[in-house]
Design a protein around this motif. Sequence first.
Motif: not given
Length: 229
Positions: A212-229
């Motif tokens: 689960i932790g590794i998946s969270v990290a992967y998704l955080s990196i994969r979706n980072i371009d669509s995350v609002d700052v």
Amino acid sequence: MLNLMRLEMRKYQLGSYVKGAVIANFVILGFMFMILFISKIEGDIALENYQIALKVIDSFVRGVFIVFAATLIAKLIIGEYKNRTITTAFMYPIKRKKLIAAKLAIVITFTFSAIVISNMFITAIFCFISVTYQLIPDTLTISVVVQHLPSMLMNAIAATGMSLIPLYFGMKKYSIPTTILSSLLIVMVVSSNTGNFSLNDIIVIPITLAIIGISVAYLSIRNIDSVDV
């Protein structure tokens, strides 16, 4: 990637975390000897043999550095989003994914290294003093230590994976307290020991949490371009 990690470590002066890890080691040692001291006073045997002692040390170490990892995540990632300083970082000619990956690589490297090194350091000192003063009614053999090494390494890998779970909760509302509290909850659930048994002994649980932790990290990196700052 390595140069980016070095720059991030200099930027946040992460040497203080190494000092904190050293202090934590001596605090854990203090707890271990306090357990023995109290059991002597009460006429009870808290640590019957070295297998149990090594298991307790491993549990303490994993719990402490899962929380350490959460504070690192809070400082390197959540804090930047909360204070909007991440906007400046994203202006540099570096891909967002690479930047976040470097931050998470620092967390992973520190957590795994700290757990393994701390386990070895605390175990060495504890066993030396225990054998010298015969604090545990058992004989320490090389086979006991050798048999403990594989489980210690596997637990370190699992703990490193599950230490990334707080990232999910912290990114919800860019909350530093939530990030750290979620790590404490993970430690309470997984590392709590009752009758020399903890949920971490059920191998499916730490493996699942690590995934689960590794998946969270992967998704955080994969979706980072669509995350609002």
